[in-house]
Enzyme design. Structure first.
Site, PDB file in Angstrom:
ATOM      1  CB  CYS A 115       3.629   9.408 -12.951  1.00  0.00           C
ATOM      2  SG  CYS A 115       2.067   9.085 -12.113  1.00  0.00           S
ATOM      3  CG  HIS A 132       1.750   8.541 -17.379  1.00  0.00           C
ATOM      4  ND1 HIS A 132       2.932   7.899 -17.084  1.00  0.00           N
ATOM      5  CD2 HIS A 132       0.941   8.349 -16.317  1.00  0.00           C
ATOM      6  CE1 HIS A 132       2.833   7.317 -15.895  1.00  0.00           C
ATOM      7  NE2 HIS A 132       1.631   7.584 -15.410  1.00  0.00           N
ATOM      8  CD  GLU A 189       4.554   8.301 -20.368  1.00  0.00           C
ATOM      9  OE1 GLU A 189       4.661   9.517 -20.063  1.00  0.00           O
ATOM     10  OE2 GLU A 189       4.316   7.401 -19.525  1.00  0.00           O
TER      11      GLU A 189
HETATM   12  N1  GLN Z   1       2.555   4.903  -7.656  1.00  0.00           N
HETATM   13  C1  GLN Z   1       2.262   6.279  -7.880  1.00  0.00           C
HETATM   14  C2  GLN Z   1       0.796   6.585  -7.684  1.00  0.00           C
HETATM   15  O1  GLN Z   1      -0.024   5.733  -7.732  1.00  0.00           O
HETATM   16  C3  GLN Z   1       2.705   6.720  -9.263  1.00  0.00           C
HETATM   17  C4  GLN Z   1       1.933   6.080 -10.360  1.00  0.00           C
HETATM   18  C5  GLN Z   1       2.591   6.201 -11.696  1.00  0.00           C
HETATM   19  O2  GLN Z   1       3.790   6.469 -11.772  1.00  0.00           O
HETATM   20  N2  GLN Z   1       1.840   6.015 -12.753  1.00  0.00           N
HETATM   21  O3  GLN Z   1       0.454   7.730  -7.499  1.00  0.00           O
END
Ligand code: GLN
Length: 547
Positions: A381, A519, A521
């Site tokens: 992410c 994600h 994970e």
């Molecule tokens: N801050 C980034 C976004 O909102 C990444 C979010 C995250 O890593 N879950 O896109």
């Protein structure tokens, strides 16, 4: 017929109620029962989505896009049953629901009170959205005696009464501390905790007593006597060196058997614990180890990255290696020298999710180090977004590449390779966001499909063309930069089906450099490690033989 098992806690917090619930669920499941797990959280946030990870730990996201407590991660990992929005609720959401209804006039002029209106809402939640499971295990957050927990205890007391003792069981988790100066385990805190529970009208039928050593029969008898229950129903919950030992220990102490006896259910078949034993053996006696640097900004609380840590452990078990973590606070990576000093000996670098500007230059430095030194890099992410900014700056000749997330008023001065997501497709619907909407519950969340480019590394790793992974982000790589970065060797190997949203990037001319917008994970399981984590640790094993 669904039976309800309520798990409450006392004496102190952090005794592992979530793990206890998950382990019991796994044992019942292994005896052939169908289970579901749920958590009631007494705090006033509507969901944990807006809480700082260093306060509350990770936000666990479900397929249906709920932002939930990290205990739901334990539930999923131990049972494989995907959690839903209907498996976690907070006092904040309950009050919000009640107040919204009051504003609409739905209560027809009644005075709205905690009892019965809030408690009814809790009871309705506990019993809703079930699919005929044999057991619903419902954990109450916090400890008995907390002010904000009272409506929850009252609600489950009533619920137990409504369905009757033959369908409701109360399990209470307490602490039996060893006092070294006295050389004794002390039962008093448990007695007090049960008294507190009795004070809100709940008599627990089983006590799980957390202790660092076996509780002798005499002490268990004493607890049973004072707490008004049978001696066999005082179960020792021994500290464990690995969480995968917990179901095994519980079974050895007779926890699941007592639960079945309580409900008058047969004690056979016995659970098959061999898969858990095999995992414990590998976790205790690995054949080697790899060091992974976790370069993040919430490193002061390891629970902030709970699922990432678990996924790394699963992947390590699959390769029979121990994954040693090297925690790196991205904010300390102020210079390239510092990065080199910290990362010179690691076998893999993982940059996990994150929000806001703090630490981002350090993450970008770490991504550059990994790319140039050919160290396996896994960007999750935020970690993918940082890797793309790095590549844009240093490969594509865009020194001002950045994200509008932290450009603030200087948006005009950056090349926004990462920008606010204002429109995307969910199923057959288009979701839209304005730049200044509320922060709570407005990200792109939950499972979305992505299509993988044939011949890419991720295509090989997943072994399929279309994948479904869970998201939680507000910003997105700008698709307009695709051609320019691909000309520099960064491949966009996964895209949303409409081709609009970059979901995965990789560097083919690198041993292992992958960034994902989702994600992974969250979907890793001990018995089914996530393919990306497994492949990443495989690459780290190779790297460990090189350095
Ligand atoms: N801050 C980034 C976004 O909102 C990444 C979010 C995250 O890593 N879950 O896109």
């Amino acid at each position: 017929m669904t039976r309800f098992i309520f798990i409450t806690g006392g004496v102190v917090s952090s005794l592992g109620k979530g793990l206890a619930a998950a382990a019991l669920a796994a044992l019942l499941q292994s005896r052939g029962y169908c289970v579901r797990l749920r958590k009631l959280d007494p705090y006033l946030n509507v969901d944990p989505g807006t809480m700082s990870p260093v306060q509350h730990g990770e936000v666990f996201v479900t397929d249906d896009g709920a932002e939930t407590d990290l205990d739901l991660g334990h539930y999923e990992r131990f049972t494989g049953v995907p959690a839903r929005q209907s498996d976690n609720i907070t006092a904040g959401r309950l009050y919000l629901n009640v107040i919204n209804r009051e504003r609409r006039g739905d209560y027809l002029g009644a005075t709205i009170q905690v009892i019965p209106h809030v408690t009814d809402e809790i009871k309705a939640f506990v019993g809703a959205d079930l699919d005929g499971e044999d057991f619903l295990i419902c954990e109450i957050g916090g400890t008995v005696g907390d002010i904000e927990g009272l409506p929850f205890f009252e609600a489950i007391r009533q619920f137990g009464n409504d369905v009757g003792p033959e369908r409701a069981l109360f399990v209470h988790l307490t602490l039996v501390p060893f006092i070294s100066s006295a050389g004794e385990l002390k039962t008093k805190p448990t007695q007090h905790s049960v008294k507190e529970l009795l004070g809100v009208g709940i008599q627990p039928a089983i006590l799980l007593c957390r202790a660092d050593r076996a509780i002798p029969a005499a002490e268990r008898r004493k607890i049973a006597l004072f707490c008004n229950l049978r001696g066999e129903r005082v179960i020792t919950a021994l500290d464990a060196d690995t969480i995968y030992q917990v179901p095994i220990s519980y079974h050895e102490q007779g926890f699941d058997t007592e639960v079945l006896r309580y409900f008058g259910l047969p004690e056979t078949p016995k659970p098959d614990l061999e898969p858990w034993r095999a995992i414990v053996r590998t976790a205790r006696h690995p054949e080697g180890s790899v060091t992974i640097a976790l370069v993040g900004k919430y490193t002061s609380l390891h629970d902030s990255y709970k699922s990432v840590l678990e996924a790394l452990t699963h992947a390590g078990i699959a390769h029979k290696v121990r994954v040693e973590l090297q925690w790196a606070d991205a904010e300390t990576f102020e210079t390239d020298e510092r990065v080199v000093r910290a990362l010179a000996d690691v076998h893999g670098i993982l940059v996990p999710g994150g929000f806001g500007q703090r630490g981002t230059e350090g993450m970008i430095r770490a991504a550059r180090f990994a790319r140039e030194r050919k160290v396996p890099y896994f960007g999750i992410c935020f970690g993918m977004q940082m890797a793309v900014i790095e590549a844009a700056r240093h490969l594509a000749g865009m020194p001002n590449a950045g994200s509008t997330e932290f450009a603030g008023d200087q948006c005009a001065e950056i090349d926004p390779v990462v920008g606010l997501l204002t429109e995307w497709v969910r199923g057959n619907e288009v979701e839209r966001r304005e730049p200044h909407t509320d922060l709570g519950g407005t990200m792109r969340r939950g499972a979305y499909p992505a299509d993988l480019v044939p011949g890419s590394k991720v295509h090989e790793i997943y072994g399929s063309h279309r994948i479904y992974e869970r998201h939680r982000h507000r910003y997105e790589i700008n698709i307009g930069i695709k051609r320019r970065l691909e000309a520099c060797g960064v491949r966009f190997s996964g895209l949303s089906p409409d081709g609009e949203l970059p979901e995965i990037i990789e560097i083919p001319d690198h041993p292992w450099f992958i960034g994902v917008q989702f994600h992974p994970e969250l979907k890793s399981r001990p018995f089914e490690p996530h393919p990306l984590f497994k492949s990443f640790i495989g690459a780290a094993v190779v790297q460990s033989r090189l350095v």
